[in-house]
Design an enzyme around this catalytic site. Structure first.
Site, short mmCIF file in Angstrom:
data_model
loop_
_atom_site.label_atom_id
_atom_site.label_comp_id
_atom_site.label_asym_id
_atom_site.label_seq_id
_atom_site.Cartn_x
_atom_site.Cartn_y
_atom_site.Cartn_z
N THR A 41 11.67 4.08 -6.13
CA THR A 41 12.79 4.55 -5.36
C THR A 41 12.99 3.90 -4.05
OG1 THR A 41 11.44 6.68 -4.54
CG2 THR A 41 13.01 6.89 -6.65
N VAL A 43 14.31 5.03 -0.97
CA VAL A 43 13.81 5.59 0.28
C VAL A 43 12.01 5.64 0.36
CG1 VAL A 43 13.68 7.80 1.69
CG2 VAL A 43 16.15 6.79 0.75
N CYS A 44 11.47 6.11 -0.77
CA CYS A 44 10.26 6.28 -1.14
C CYS A 44 9.36 4.69 -0.83
CB CYS A 44 9.73 6.61 -2.20
SG CYS A 44 10.37 8.33 -2.88
N THR A 45 10.13 3.83 -1.23
CA THR A 45 9.74 2.37 -0.84
C THR A 45 9.44 1.91 0.60
OG1 THR A 45 10.42 1.71 -2.96
CG2 THR A 45 9.76 -0.14 -1.39
N LEU A 48 6.53 4.12 2.11
CA LEU A 48 5.18 3.82 1.86
C LEU A 48 5.11 2.52 2.64
CD1 LEU A 48 5.44 6.19 -0.37
CD2 LEU A 48 3.84 4.50 -1.62
#
Length: 114
Positions: A41, A43-45, A48
Site C-alpha cells: 500500500t 502510504v505504508c510503503t 516503512l
C-alpha cells in the site's frame, strides 16, 4: 484494553527475517510495533521506508523495531525489495522484521482491530 506501561501479550510468528518470539526479540527493551493493513500500500510503503531511514536513531536509543502486516512473510520479502527502491529509505535497508499476521491473531490480541 492495554495502556502505556502494560506488558504486552507475547506472540510467536513468522516474519520477513524468520520466526520470532516477541518478548525474546525485544529482550526488555523499548519497542515499536507498527501495523499496516496490507503489503504494497502506498502510504505504508513510505512509512516503512522512513522508519528504515531512521533505524539507526532508534538503535542509538535502544529501541527495537518491527512492523506487522496481514500478509505472509514471502509477500513481506517482496514488499521490502520495493520499499528499498524508494527515496523514503534514503539508501538504507529495511533492517527490522515485518511480522506476518494473515489470521490477524496478533492484531486482535493487541486491540488493533474494531
Amino acid at each position: 484494553g492495554m495502556k502505556l506501561g502494560d506488558v504486552v501479550p507475547d506472540f510467536e510468528a513468522e516474519t520477513s527475517q524468520g520466526r520470532i518470539k516477541w518478548h525474546e526479540y525485544i529482550d526488555g527493551s523499548w519497542a515499536v510495533l507498527f501495523s499496516h493493513p496490507a503489503d504494497y500500500t502506498p502510504v505504508c510503503t513510505t512509512e516503512l521506508g522512513t522508519v528504515a531511514k531512521l533505524s539507526d536513531q532508534f538503535k542509538a536509543r535502544g529501541v527495537r523495531l518491527a512492523a506487522l502486516s496481514c500478509n505472509d512473510a514471502e509477500s513481506h520479502k517482496g514488499w521490502i525489495s520495493d520499499i528499498e527502491t524508494t527515496s523514503w529509505c534514503g539508501g538504507k535497508a529495511v533492517d527490522y522484521p515485518i511480522v506476518a499476521d494473515p489470521k490477524r491473531a496478533v492484531a486482535t490480541a493487541y486491540g488493533m482491530l474494531d
